[in-house]
Design an enzyme around this catalytic site. Sequence first.
Site, PDB file in Angstrom:
ATOM      1  N   HIS A 138       0.808  -1.216   0.000  1.00 28.89           N
ATOM      2  CA  HIS A 138       0.000   0.000   0.000  1.00 28.89           C
ATOM      3  C   HIS A 138       0.845   1.272   0.000  1.00 28.89           C
ATOM      4  CE1 HIS A 138       0.508  -0.060   4.478  1.00 28.89           C
ATOM      5  NE2 HIS A 138       0.447   1.252   4.328  1.00 28.89           N
ATOM      6  N   ASP A 168       0.176  -7.686   1.650  1.00 30.41           N
ATOM      7  CA  ASP A 168       0.507  -6.258   1.675  1.00 30.41           C
ATOM      8  C   ASP A 168       2.016  -6.037   1.719  1.00 30.41           C
ATOM      9  OD1 ASP A 168      -0.053  -3.565   1.550  1.00 30.41           O
ATOM     10  OD2 ASP A 168      -0.111  -3.325   3.725  1.00 30.41           O
ATOM     11  N   SER A 247       4.602   2.673   7.993  1.00 31.00           N
ATOM     12  CA  SER A 247       4.283   1.498   7.188  1.00 31.00           C
ATOM     13  C   SER A 247       5.463   1.090   6.313  1.00 31.00           C
ATOM     14  CB  SER A 247       3.069   1.776   6.298  1.00 31.00           C
ATOM     15  OG  SER A 247       1.896   1.764   7.048  1.00 31.00           O
TER      16      SER A 247
END
Length: 497
Positions: A138, A168, A247
């Site tokens: 992402h 992911d 992230s």
Amino acid sequence: MNMRKLILAAFFSSILGGVFALAGYKFFFHEKQYQSISENQGNYELSNFMSATDTAAVIVPEGLNFIYAANVVTPAVVHIKTMYEAQKGSGQQEDMDQLFHDFFGEGSPHGMPPGGRQEASGSGVILTEDGYIVTNNHVIDKAAKIEVVLNDKRSYSATLIGVDPTTDLALIKIDETKLPFVKYGNSDNTRVGEWVLAVGNPFNLTSTVTAGIVSAKGRNINILRDKDNLSIESFIQTDAAVNPGNSGGALVDLKGNLIGINTAIATPSGSFAGYSFAVPVMLVKKVMDDLLKYGQVQRALLGVQIQDVTAALAKEKGIVSITGVYINAVNNGSAAAEAGLQSGDVIKKVNEKNVNSSSELQEQVARYRPGDRMKVTFERGGDVKIAEIVLKNKMGDTKLVKLEIGAIKSALGADLIAASKEELQKLRLENGVKVTKVNNGKFKDAGVKEGFIIISVDKKKVTNPEEIIDLIERNQTGGVLLEGMYSNGVKKYYGLG
């Protein structure tokens, strides 16, 4: 006589009062040990610093010393900056975008307002000295450009090697050598209560280190979405502070070994609210190896429908122990069916590894490739049994599929590049890939001409040549529909045999 006694009493009272006065002065003024501030020529300093020779000032219990891990890992965690062209969306896609924004807060244009050129940021971890970097899918999803900034501020343009939305994760590369990198640890050996560090770039604050403990393992928070229901969520949960921008960053043990990739936070506000979640490194390693070797992830499947064993289910089904994973159904022709597993069986172990939730079982299976053998311990009617299972892919066979980009390009007989911003604006298109040259091959046979901008393949939007090649490679019907437009605004459809 009475007068003499009074004089003596007064004398001794005076002496005793002096003693108390002196003691009070010593106690309240002369030897006060609380930390205080004193003024010295305009400078203020603490009066109770320990001396440089006092060893108590430098001794820290081994389990609480984060300095070594921070020094080892920080140089190998990068800041990833991504650029996007404005995209329009509506309906369900906007809902999904908002979901990602709420959880992740950064990376890709998820949840971003419409407008011109957009930027986002995240983190990544260098895995090899020659520039392979792991991050979250992402973080780089749909990015027109990926920039990697090292801890020493050197900046590079990165190449996308491969992605796996089901976990992911993504693999990118920069052209550099002799880079610092983080060594793989073993997330299986990580224990609840163990100290860990999160390293990343929250809110564009580069090289930020936070500490916490492992709060839980095998967490499924239902954040990933996949049309084939193949998403893997078996997160390591920690209370190390993680915020938007973290992230793709590193979760490490106190030896500086990578045990997870920070991916999500549980939050009502978009910022850290107590818990964060990381993809365990044993799964990360397998995905990275697949992307590097095959260009795509080789997913192995048992071919069963499962659920956690709960007290209510155990009572309903007559299961003795409230542990394991219950099989609701077994798909015909699947690896599980061929190994003799049945509906009602309770899986207890995978290769001697206990599994007590659906997420744990899915993670264990996801570490294998089609054709691999796996030993499953299960319970049926109170009896413990063992099955040897040869895993299959989603097509029902044991083949490994390599994304042969060069071979497919040769078969297509065309050179492809991402359409420029100016070309897309002129034709009022949101996305597209331009055909710059047509040679002998499928494109020429179908009648595709140079200058054709491909908008979609089998009704799936494309933004770069790799997406077209991937969609054609994955197609199992033999026919592919191209939708696109020429520079004069004429829309055309072509079928590739």
